[in-house]
Design an enzyme around this catalytic site. Structure first.
Site, mmCIF file in Angstrom:
data_model
loop_
_atom_site.group_PDB
_atom_site.id
_atom_site.type_symbol
_atom_site.label_atom_id
_atom_site.label_comp_id
_atom_site.label_asym_id
_atom_site.label_seq_id
_atom_site.Cartn_x
_atom_site.Cartn_y
_atom_site.Cartn_z
ATOM 1 N N HIS A 72 23.942 4.343 60.290
ATOM 2 C CA HIS A 72 22.607 4.817 60.672
ATOM 3 C C HIS A 72 21.549 4.162 59.795
ATOM 4 O O HIS A 72 21.715 4.042 58.597
ATOM 5 C CB HIS A 72 22.519 6.343 60.548
ATOM 6 C CG HIS A 72 23.131 7.061 61.707
ATOM 7 N ND1 HIS A 72 22.870 8.371 62.000
ATOM 8 C CD2 HIS A 72 23.981 6.619 62.684
ATOM 9 C CE1 HIS A 72 23.536 8.722 63.091
ATOM 10 N NE2 HIS A 72 24.221 7.685 63.515
ATOM 11 N N TYR A 201 16.101 16.040 61.744
ATOM 12 C CA TYR A 201 15.782 17.195 60.910
ATOM 13 C C TYR A 201 14.501 17.792 61.479
ATOM 14 O O TYR A 201 13.446 17.154 61.416
ATOM 15 C CB TYR A 201 15.565 16.771 59.451
ATOM 16 C CG TYR A 201 16.846 16.369 58.743
ATOM 17 C CD1 TYR A 201 17.421 15.116 58.944
ATOM 18 C CD2 TYR A 201 17.475 17.247 57.866
ATOM 19 C CE1 TYR A 201 18.596 14.762 58.299
ATOM 20 C CE2 TYR A 201 18.649 16.896 57.218
ATOM 21 C CZ TYR A 201 19.199 15.660 57.438
ATOM 22 O OH TYR A 201 20.362 15.306 56.806
ATOM 23 N N PRO A 328 22.894 22.125 51.949
ATOM 24 C CA PRO A 328 23.296 20.910 52.674
ATOM 25 C C PRO A 328 22.157 20.101 53.310
ATOM 26 O O PRO A 328 22.412 19.038 53.870
ATOM 27 C CB PRO A 328 24.261 21.439 53.741
ATOM 28 C CG PRO A 328 23.982 22.893 53.859
ATOM 29 C CD PRO A 328 23.400 23.354 52.580
ATOM 30 N N LYS A 332 24.018 16.026 50.275
ATOM 31 C CA LYS A 332 24.378 15.434 48.986
ATOM 32 C C LYS A 332 25.715 15.894 48.411
ATOM 33 O O LYS A 332 26.251 15.248 47.506
ATOM 34 C CB LYS A 332 23.282 15.752 47.948
ATOM 35 C CG LYS A 332 22.006 14.983 48.159
ATOM 36 C CD LYS A 332 22.176 13.540 47.734
ATOM 37 C CE LYS A 332 21.179 12.610 48.382
ATOM 38 N NZ LYS A 332 21.726 11.736 49.409
ATOM 39 N N TYR A 420 17.620 10.113 49.886
ATOM 40 C CA TYR A 420 18.575 10.440 50.953
ATOM 41 C C TYR A 420 19.714 9.417 50.997
ATOM 42 O O TYR A 420 20.883 9.783 51.121
ATOM 43 C CB TYR A 420 17.855 10.484 52.304
ATOM 44 C CG TYR A 420 18.692 11.069 53.420
ATOM 45 C CD1 TYR A 420 18.547 12.407 53.784
ATOM 46 C CD2 TYR A 420 19.635 10.305 54.103
ATOM 47 C CE1 TYR A 420 19.322 12.961 54.796
ATOM 48 C CE2 TYR A 420 20.412 10.844 55.111
ATOM 49 C CZ TYR A 420 20.252 12.170 55.453
ATOM 50 O OH TYR A 420 21.030 12.712 56.460
HETATM 51 P P1 RFL Z 1 36.096 21.216 48.199
HETATM 52 O O1 RFL Z 1 35.960 20.370 49.423
HETATM 53 O O2 RFL Z 1 35.670 22.617 48.252
HETATM 54 O O3 RFL Z 1 37.612 21.126 47.761
HETATM 55 C C1 RFL Z 1 38.149 21.969 46.764
HETATM 56 C C2 RFL Z 1 39.613 22.167 47.040
HETATM 57 O O4 RFL Z 1 40.201 22.967 46.005
HETATM 58 C C3 RFL Z 1 41.085 23.898 46.581
HETATM 59 N N1 RFL Z 1 41.246 25.027 45.642
HETATM 60 C C4 RFL Z 1 42.322 25.187 44.873
HETATM 61 N N2 RFL Z 1 43.454 24.483 44.746
HETATM 62 C C5 RFL Z 1 44.384 24.919 43.851
HETATM 63 N N3 RFL Z 1 44.229 26.050 43.119
HETATM 64 C C6 RFL Z 1 43.109 26.793 43.216
HETATM 65 N N4 RFL Z 1 42.960 27.891 42.478
HETATM 66 C C7 RFL Z 1 42.088 26.367 44.121
HETATM 67 N N5 RFL Z 1 40.877 26.854 44.463
HETATM 68 C C8 RFL Z 1 40.380 26.026 45.393
HETATM 69 C C9 RFL Z 1 40.416 24.256 47.899
HETATM 70 O O5 RFL Z 1 41.349 24.798 48.842
HETATM 71 C C10 RFL Z 1 39.868 22.906 48.341
HETATM 72 O O6 RFL Z 1 40.780 22.183 49.127
HETATM 73 O O7 RFL Z 1 35.325 20.552 46.963
HETATM 74 P P2 RFL Z 1 35.090 18.989 46.596
HETATM 75 O O8 RFL Z 1 36.371 18.211 46.708
HETATM 76 O O9 RFL Z 1 34.334 19.005 45.345
HETATM 77 O O10 RFL Z 1 34.171 18.427 47.785
HETATM 78 C C11 RFL Z 1 32.849 18.872 47.937
HETATM 79 C C12 RFL Z 1 32.445 18.863 49.417
HETATM 80 O O11 RFL Z 1 33.446 19.553 50.166
HETATM 81 C C13 RFL Z 1 31.075 19.511 49.659
HETATM 82 O O12 RFL Z 1 30.195 19.196 48.620
HETATM 83 C C14 RFL Z 1 30.440 19.028 50.985
HETATM 84 O O13 RFL Z 1 31.187 19.470 52.073
HETATM 85 C C15 RFL Z 1 28.989 19.531 51.109
HETATM 86 N N6 RFL Z 1 28.370 19.161 52.389
HETATM 87 C C16 RFL Z 1 27.856 17.905 52.612
HETATM 88 N N7 RFL Z 1 27.935 16.956 51.650
HETATM 89 C C17 RFL Z 1 27.492 15.698 51.902
HETATM 90 O O14 RFL Z 1 27.539 14.855 50.978
HETATM 91 N N8 RFL Z 1 27.003 15.305 53.118
HETATM 92 C C18 RFL Z 1 26.908 16.194 54.144
HETATM 93 O O15 RFL Z 1 26.517 15.804 55.242
HETATM 94 C C19 RFL Z 1 27.303 17.564 53.899
HETATM 95 N N9 RFL Z 1 27.225 18.477 54.865
HETATM 96 C C20 RFL Z 1 28.301 20.112 53.426
HETATM 97 C C21 RFL Z 1 27.704 19.738 54.666
HETATM 98 C C22 RFL Z 1 28.804 21.405 53.261
HETATM 99 C C23 RFL Z 1 28.702 22.315 54.278
HETATM 100 N N10 RFL Z 1 29.266 23.593 54.068
HETATM 101 C C24 RFL Z 1 30.169 24.193 54.957
HETATM 102 C C25 RFL Z 1 29.167 24.186 52.746
HETATM 103 C C26 RFL Z 1 27.592 20.646 55.680
HETATM 104 C C27 RFL Z 1 28.051 21.955 55.490
HETATM 105 C C28 RFL Z 1 27.856 22.937 56.613
HETATM 106 C C1 PHB Z 2 26.660 16.882 59.041
HETATM 107 O O1 PHB Z 2 26.801 15.908 59.799
HETATM 108 O O2 PHB Z 2 27.495 17.790 58.992
HETATM 109 C C2 PHB Z 2 25.469 16.950 58.177
HETATM 110 C C3 PHB Z 2 24.614 15.876 58.120
HETATM 111 C C4 PHB Z 2 23.480 15.945 57.331
HETATM 112 C C5 PHB Z 2 23.223 17.091 56.600
HETATM 113 C C6 PHB Z 2 24.104 18.168 56.636
HETATM 114 C C7 PHB Z 2 25.238 18.100 57.434
HETATM 115 O O3 PHB Z 2 22.097 17.171 55.855
#
Ligand code: RFL
Ligand code: PHB
Length: 427
Positions: A72, A201, A328, A332, A420
């Site tokens: 993108h 957005y 989110p 980031k 971004y």
């Molecule tokens: P995770 O992915 O939460 O993984 C942690 C893992 O640890 C396990 N765990 C354990 N394992 C062993 N023993 C224990 N006691 C444990 N406790 C927990 C868990 O089961 C899990 O598998 O953390 P990590 O690896 O630091 O990754 C971070 C990302 O997952 C998170 O920051 C992103 O998903 C945030 N996020 C976004 N980030 C972006 O950079 N770009 C995006 O577009 C974006 N969109 C989003 C998002 C997060 C969202 N939600 C649901 C919070 C959109 C959404 C809706």
């Molecule tokens: C997504 O594709 O899930 C997504 C993209 C951008 C954001 C948050 C989530 O800021």
């Protein structure tokens, strides 16, 4: 069990760290509390900075990302029934971003790790990190019904926001900063081609809405090549019954989010209500329609900011969501997790090769600079685009003034684009 680096958590941070260490000849073990199906299906991030793509390439884990990820050139801001394109390459000296689902990154990393190593234990729940100040920290964990110990030289806490690694910081050895936002996101996945080429957005009348997408998932699923995947529905943290894996092959699908009040029950949002509200918030005066289709997943996510300082205590190092959470809106979280892991892997590799702890000693400080910048940017984006539940007409005008500044000034747009698409890692 004994290893050099014990990694708690098999999310993107833990899996990528394991891969980078393994390629550098450093042995490690990953303990993941959940099942493989669960971690591979948890719907989350989708937008990757160039630095994140680069890190996955460095790890030899970007084959599918390169083939299938959508490049993108910018994003669209919508407000006041108008659309405004923010063009990243011209504003940042050529940078772009890529759309590729976190679920797919996890699948790619799990598949590689199950074939090439290092050991990855599912349903292995870490219970505590003991003696982090000593030369031999220990992770106590439960696996196959038994409590076991993993003795390590170093422990990486990559266990996300609800993990246990942070608890091993003694009182007084750290401080956390947190903020709860007064709204949540209802996220849906829909089997319908996106209605846009770029992420939208939108600051609509009823609040914020985001139109994102997911690339088509290839028929050549990597995890199927290395092990048969037991069937079973992917589970949402919030509403298990709502998460169904039915992404079609061949076409991108729509990923959409709506600002909703905290405490919202997704069951109060039947599909028609979701589509009507999305259509209202994305509405512009020009000719544009929102494609509607079957919704295959629906869940609510609360919005919070959180930073734990420092990210290291003795031989315990936190990375990713275990150390910090951002709302989110700036996309980031995953990018920060990957950036932490790059720094951490370099530190551990330098120690392994030269005996120097110089990079590891600077780990927390270096990462936190970027973390706070990403927190600031995510906070700005969030507050600029969401309806304030207790806001007044003045707040409303301030939001519009901020948005208008970005679309009227190349300088202001460049600042958004730089944040971004990813600030430099300064390494
Ligand atoms: P995770 O992915 O939460 O993984 C942690 C893992 O640890 C396990 N765990 C354990 N394992 C062993 N023993 C224990 N006691 C444990 N406790 C927990 C868990 O089961 C899990 O598998 O953390 P990590 O690896 O630091 O990754 C971070 C990302 O997952 C998170 O920051 C992103 O998903 C945030 N996020 C976004 N980030 C972006 O950079 N770009 C995006 O577009 C974006 N969109 C989003 C998002 C997060 C969202 N939600 C649901 C919070 C959109 C959404 C809706
Ligand atoms: C997504 O594709 O899930 C997504 C993209 C951008 C954001 C948050 C989530 O800021």
């Amino acid at each position: 069990m004994r290893t050099t680096v014990g990694i708690i958590g098999g999310g993107p941070a833990g899996l990528l760290l394991a891969r980078l260490l393994h390629r550098a000849g450093i042995d490690c073990v990953v303990l993941e509390a959940r099942t493989r199906e669960y971690v591979e299906q948890r719907q989350r991030a989708g937008m990757l900075e160039q630095g994140t793509v680069h890190a996955l390439r460095e790890a030899g884990a970007a084959e599918r990302l390169t083939a299938e990820g959508l490049v993108h050139q910018g994003i669209e801001l919508r407000f006041d029934r108008e659309r405004h394109h923010i063009d990243f390459p011209s504003l940042t000296g050529g940078r772009t971003v890529r759309i590729y689902a976190q679920t797919e990154i996890v699948k790619d990393l799990v598949a590689l790790q199950l074939v090439e190593g290092p050991p990855l234990l599912f349903q292995a729940e870490a219970l505590a990190v003991e003696k982090p100040e000593s030369d031999r920290p220990v992770v106590r964990f439960r696996h196959e019904g038994r409590e076991q110990t993993l003795t390590c030289d170093w422990v990486a806490g990559c266990d996300g926001f609800h993990g246990i690694a942070r608890d091993a910081f003694p009182a007084g050895a750290g401080r956390s900063y947190g903020h709860e936002y007064p709204y949540s996101w209802l996220g849906v996945l829909a089997e319908v081609p996106p209605s846009c080429d770029e992420l939208i957005y939108a600051r609509g009348d009823g609040g914020f809405a985001l139109h994102s997408m997911r690339p088509p998932v290839s028929r050549h699923h990597p995890s199927k090549e290395v092990a048969s995947l037991p069937s079973g529905l992917p589970v949402s943290r919030h509403h298990p019954s709502k998460e169904v894996a039915s992404l079609p092959s061949g076409l991108p699908v729509s990923r959409l989010y709506l600002q909703v009040p905290n405490g919202t029950d997704p069951d109060d949002w039947p599909d028609d209500r979701v589509w009507d509200e999305l259509a209202a918030r994305f509405a512009i005066d020009a000719d544009w329609t929102l494609n509607r289709g079957p919704i295959t997943a629906k869940s609510v996510t609360s919005m919070r900011g959180y930073v734990h300082e420092p990210m290291r205590h003795g031989r315990l190092l936190l990375a990713g969501d275990a150390a910090h959470i951002v709302p989110p809106t700036g996309a980031k979280g995953l990018n920060l997790a990957v950036s932490d892991v790059r720094v951490l892997a370099r530190g551990l590799i330098e120690l392994h090769r030269t005996g120097s702890t110089q990079l590891l000693d600077g780990y927390s400080e270096l990462c936190l600079q970027r973390v706070w910048q990403a927190s600031r940017f995510s906070d700005d984006m969030t507050k600029m685009l969401h309806a304030q539940p207790d806001g007044d007409a003045f707040d409303d005008r301030m939001q519009l003034a901020r948005l208008r500044r970005i679309t009227a000034s190349r300088h202001a747009a460049a600042e958004l684009a730089a944040n971004y698409s990813g600030l430099p890692l300064s390494l």
